[in-house]
Scaffold this motif. Sequence first.
Motif, PDB file in Angstrom:
ATOM      1  N   ALA A  42     -48.085 -15.991   5.186  1.00 52.67           N
ATOM      2  CA  ALA A  42     -47.976 -15.185   3.965  1.00 52.67           C
ATOM      3  C   ALA A  42     -48.523 -13.779   4.208  1.00 52.67           C
ATOM      4  N   ALA A  43     -49.643 -13.683   4.914  1.00 52.39           N
ATOM      5  CA  ALA A  43     -50.246 -12.377   5.201  1.00 52.39           C
ATOM      6  C   ALA A  43     -49.369 -11.556   6.142  1.00 52.39           C
ATOM      7  N   VAL A  44     -48.804 -12.207   7.164  1.00 52.82           N
ATOM      8  CA  VAL A  44     -47.937 -11.510   8.124  1.00 52.82           C
ATOM      9  C   VAL A  44     -46.745 -10.904   7.394  1.00 52.82           C
ATOM     10  N   LEU A  45     -46.101 -11.700   6.540  1.00 58.07           N
ATOM     11  CA  LEU A  45     -44.900 -11.204   5.850  1.00 58.07           C
ATOM     12  C   LEU A  45     -45.231 -10.099   4.854  1.00 58.07           C
ATOM     13  N   ALA A  46     -46.417 -10.172   4.235  1.00 50.10           N
ATOM     14  CA  ALA A  46     -46.823  -9.129   3.289  1.00 50.10           C
ATOM     15  C   ALA A  46     -47.058  -7.805   4.011  1.00 50.10           C
ATOM     16  N   GLU A  47     -47.678  -7.880   5.200  1.00 52.21           N
ATOM     17  CA  GLU A  47     -48.019  -6.649   5.927  1.00 52.21           C
ATOM     18  C   GLU A  47     -46.872  -6.130   6.793  1.00 52.21           C
ATOM     19  N   SER A  48     -46.051  -7.060   7.307  1.00 52.15           N
ATOM     20  CA  SER A  48     -44.986  -6.673   8.240  1.00 52.15           C
ATOM     21  C   SER A  48     -43.688  -7.340   7.796  1.00 52.15           C
ATOM     22  N   PRO A  49     -43.083  -6.811   6.731  1.00 55.90           N
ATOM     23  CA  PRO A  49     -41.926  -7.504   6.125  1.00 55.90           C
ATOM     24  C   PRO A  49     -40.718  -7.599   7.051  1.00 55.90           C
ATOM     25  N   ASP A  50     -40.681  -6.819   8.122  1.00 55.39           N
ATOM     26  CA  ASP A  50     -39.505  -6.868   8.994  1.00 55.39           C
ATOM     27  C   ASP A  50     -39.622  -7.910  10.108  1.00 55.39           C
ATOM     28  N   VAL A  51     -40.677  -8.690  10.124  1.00 56.12           N
ATOM     29  CA  VAL A  51     -40.825  -9.747  11.131  1.00 56.12           C
ATOM     30  C   VAL A  51     -39.629 -10.699  11.049  1.00 56.12           C
ATOM     31  N   ASP A  52     -39.000 -10.999  12.213  1.00 57.09           N
ATOM     32  CA  ASP A  52     -37.826 -11.893  12.202  1.00 57.09           C
ATOM     33  C   ASP A  52     -38.064 -13.209  12.938  1.00 57.09           C
TER      34      ASP A  52
ATOM     35  N   ALA B  64     -46.466 -22.496   8.058  1.00 56.79           N
ATOM     36  CA  ALA B  64     -45.777 -21.201   8.049  1.00 56.79           C
ATOM     37  C   ALA B  64     -44.414 -21.331   7.381  1.00 56.79           C
ATOM     38  N   GLU B  65     -43.714 -22.436   7.635  1.00 55.90           N
ATOM     39  CA  GLU B  65     -42.387 -22.602   7.044  1.00 55.90           C
ATOM     40  C   GLU B  65     -42.461 -22.618   5.518  1.00 55.90           C
ATOM     41  N   ARG B  66     -43.455 -23.336   4.979  1.00 54.41           N
ATOM     42  CA  ARG B  66     -43.586 -23.365   3.517  1.00 54.41           C
ATOM     43  C   ARG B  66     -43.830 -21.962   2.965  1.00 54.41           C
ATOM     44  N   ALA B  67     -44.687 -21.189   3.662  1.00 54.08           N
ATOM     45  CA  ALA B  67     -45.006 -19.845   3.169  1.00 54.08           C
ATOM     46  C   ALA B  67     -43.794 -18.925   3.271  1.00 54.08           C
ATOM     47  N   VAL B  68     -43.027 -19.032   4.348  1.00 57.70           N
ATOM     48  CA  VAL B  68     -41.846 -18.184   4.527  1.00 57.70           C
ATOM     49  C   VAL B  68     -40.837 -18.471   3.418  1.00 57.70           C
ATOM     50  N   ARG B  69     -40.599 -19.770   3.154  1.00 51.81           N
ATOM     51  CA  ARG B  69     -39.652 -20.134   2.090  1.00 51.81           C
ATOM     52  C   ARG B  69     -40.176 -19.711   0.719  1.00 51.81           C
ATOM     53  N   ALA B  70     -41.497 -19.864   0.517  1.00 54.29           N
ATOM     54  CA  ALA B  70     -42.087 -19.473  -0.767  1.00 54.29           C
ATOM     55  C   ALA B  70     -41.970 -17.965  -0.983  1.00 54.29           C
ATOM     56  N   ALA B  71     -41.894 -17.210   0.129  1.00 53.73           N
ATOM     57  CA  ALA B  71     -41.733 -15.746   0.022  1.00 53.73           C
ATOM     58  C   ALA B  71     -40.271 -15.368  -0.175  1.00 53.73           C
ATOM     59  N   GLY B  72     -39.417 -16.379  -0.317  1.00 52.53           N
ATOM     60  CA  GLY B  72     -38.010 -16.105  -0.589  1.00 52.53           C
ATOM     61  C   GLY B  72     -37.187 -15.805   0.653  1.00 52.53           C
ATOM     62  N   ARG B  73     -37.728 -16.067   1.830  1.00 52.28           N
ATOM     63  CA  ARG B  73     -36.981 -15.823   3.072  1.00 52.28           C
ATOM     64  C   ARG B  73     -36.355 -17.124   3.550  1.00 52.28           C
ATOM     65  N   ASP B  74     -35.214 -16.999   4.189  1.00 49.29           N
ATOM     66  CA  ASP B  74     -34.525 -18.157   4.748  1.00 49.29           C
ATOM     67  C   ASP B  74     -35.042 -18.448   6.162  1.00 49.29           C
ATOM     68  N   VAL B  75     -35.127 -19.748   6.481  1.00 48.25           N
ATOM     69  CA  VAL B  75     -35.475 -20.200   7.838  1.00 48.25           C
ATOM     70  C   VAL B  75     -34.268 -20.963   8.371  1.00 48.25           C
ATOM     71  N   PRO B  76     -33.647 -20.555   9.467  1.00 48.61           N
ATOM     72  CA  PRO B  76     -34.040 -19.464  10.359  1.00 48.61           C
ATOM     73  C   PRO B  76     -33.314 -18.157  10.087  1.00 48.61           C
TER      74      PRO B  76
END
Lengths: 331, 331
Positions: A232-242, A255-267
Motif C-alpha cells: 500500500a505504501a509503495v503504490l501511494a508513493e510510486s504509483p507507476d510501479v508495474d 501485497a496482492e490484497r493491497a494492490v487489488r484494494a488500491a483498485g489495480r489489476d493483478v497482473p
Amino acid sequence: MAKPVITLSDVAAAAGVSLSTASKALNGTDRISAATRQHVRTTADQLGFRHNALARSFARGRSQTIGVLTHRASNPFTRVVLATAATELGAKEQAILLYDARIDDHDVTESILQLRARRIDGVIVIGTGTSFPTPSLTSRFDVPVIYAFTYTENPDDVTITSDDDAIGRIAIQHLLSKGRRKIAHITAEPHDNAAVKRAASAKEMLAEAGLAWAAPVRFGRWREDWGAEAAAAVLAESPDVDAIFCGSDAIARGAERAVRAAGRDVPGDVSLIGVDNWEQLMHDQRTSRHLTTVDVGLEEIGRQVAAQLLEPDPKPGIQYVAPQIVTAETT
Amino acid sequence: MAKPVITLSDVAAAAGVSLSTASKALNGTDRISAATRQHVRTTADQLGFRHNALARSFARGRSQTIGVLTHRASNPFTRVVLATAATELGAKEQAILLYDARIDDHDVTESILQLRARRIDGVIVIGTGTSFPTPSLTSRFDVPVIYAFTYTENPDDVTITSDDDAIGRIAIQHLLSKGRRKIAHITAEPHDNAAVKRAASAKEMLAEAGLAWAAPVRFGRWREDWGAEAAAAVLAESPDVDAIFCGSDAIARGAERAVRAAGRDVPGDVSLIGVDNWEQLMHDQRTSRHLTTVDVGLEEIGRQVAAQLLEPDPKPGIQYVAPQIVTAETT
C-alpha cells in the motif's frame, strides 16, 4: 570368523519347505497352515534369520541409522527437507533418529554423546533457512556430518542449501521477461542474510538491464500483513510501479490484497512474484496455481543430503541448489 | 548373564579423569589435550562404552527403531504427522525407518520382511487423510502396528485420525455463533468419505438449529479453482447466502476470490470458513491469520501415535482427535 549370512533359501531348505512357503510363513500371510507357519518361524529363529539385519550391521560397527539434528522440526520448510531426506534414506535401509531443538542449547553435548553411543552412520543438520548460521558440529563427530538448508561459519563443512543470489536474479529476470521495468521490492528484516542477499542480487540484475528499483526497498518481516502494509505504501508513493518482487509468498499474498484494494489489476497493472512455492508445498498435486513464485529447492536439498551423506568423499564447502521459477496467474 | 551397562562414570574412573574431562574427551570439544582425549577414548573403547546403546538393544532383541509406512511421504499432511511423530519418537531415542509408497503395491511383502529382519519395535502406517481406507497390515507383524490419519476396515486395528463428524459440526456451530443463517457448502467429490461425512454432520447441526442448507451442496474437488467456480454459482443462484462452509482451505481461498469478484464483502456480506489450518501448517509462527478454518489435529495425531505405539495395551479401534476452530478475518 564372521557367521555366514542366513538367507531365506537357507531357512526354506532347513525347514524342508519351498521358498514361497518360507516367505509366506515369515511375512505373515494367512495362506498357509498355522502348523507350517510355526515350523518355519521356529527354524528361522534357530538359524538366526530374523536377527540378521541388525546383527550384520552391528558386526560392521554400524547401526544403519542417521542422526538428524533440527533447530525446529515443526518449521514447515524443515519438514519438507526432513520428509524428503527420510524417504531417500529409507529407500537405502537407513533409519533416522531425530533430535529436535538440541543444536543451540545446553543439550547439544548430551545429544552428541547419545548419537555416538548409538553408532550412527552419519549426521544431517537441518536448519530453517539461510537467514542465520548454525554452529558447526562437524569436529565433534567421527562420522560424516552434512548441513541442509542452513550454513555454518566453517568453510570446510559440507553444506547443501538454497541459493539466495540466484533467487534474486531469476525473480527479476522473470519480471523483465514479462516486460516490466518499474519494479519494487518488499522483503524481511535488513539484518536477515537471506533478505539482504536476495535484495542485492536482484539490484545487480536490474543494473545489468540498465534499471534501478522504482521505489526504495521495503525491509520488514516475513509476514502477510507486512506485505499488505508495504505494498500500500509503495503504490501511494510510486504509483507507476508495474511489478513487485516479494521476498516470500506470504509477503506476496498480503501485497496482492493491497494492490487489488488500491483498485489495480493483478497482473494487468502490477505483476507479483513471491518466493517459497508455498502452494506446492501445501497442496501437493491438488493445487491450482495462483501465485507466481520461486521454488528454492527444498525437496532437492533433502534428496542431495541423503545421496551425498554416505558418499566416500563429500565435497567440502557450500553447494547451492538451483531455484526454479513457477509461473502462475500473478505475472 | 547380561553385561553391566557401562556409564560415563565407569569410563572416567577407569581412565583416572574427572567426569567432566571424560565427557569433553568423548564429545569432541577442543578444550582438553589431544593426549588426554585419546587416552579417554581408548579406555571407553576398551570398556565398550561407545558400543553400548546398540549392543544393549540388540541384547534385548530390539532395534530402537520404528518402521513407518506411508502412501506418499511428499503429501503435505503426511509430512506434518511424520515430522511430529519423528520428533516425539526421537525424544524417546527411537529412530524411524521410512518406507514410502510401499503399502499398496507388490513391494509390501518385501517391506514387511525387511522390517522384520531389522527387528523394529513397532510400525506406524501414515495415510493421506480419511478419504479412503488403508489395507490392514496388523496381522503381518509380530510387533505393535498403529494407523495415523487414515483408517482400515479391521475394527481391531489401533487407529488415530481426524474426526470428520466433529469437523462438520463445529464449522456450522461457528457460523451460527456469528449470526449466520443462510449457509451454503462447497466440498470435494461425492464419493470421498471425508467430504461426505463433513457434509452430513454439518447438515445435522443445521437441522438441530431448525435450519437447512441455503443452497444445494456443491460436490467437486479439493481445489482452489473449484472453490472459485462453485462460489460464483452459489451466489448467482442463491444471492441471499450469508456464509459458506468450505470443505478445505484451498476451496475457501478460491471461494473468497469469487465472493469479492461478485462485489460482496468478506465477512460483512458472506462469512467463509475452511478446513486444514493451511496458514499455520505453512507459516509456523510467522503467519498473520487471514482465513478462519478448522484445524483437524495433524500434530496431535503425530504426538498420539508416537505416545501410544509402545504402550503395553493400545486400545483397539478408532480414536478421533478433536478438531479446533481457528478464528481469523473471514468470519
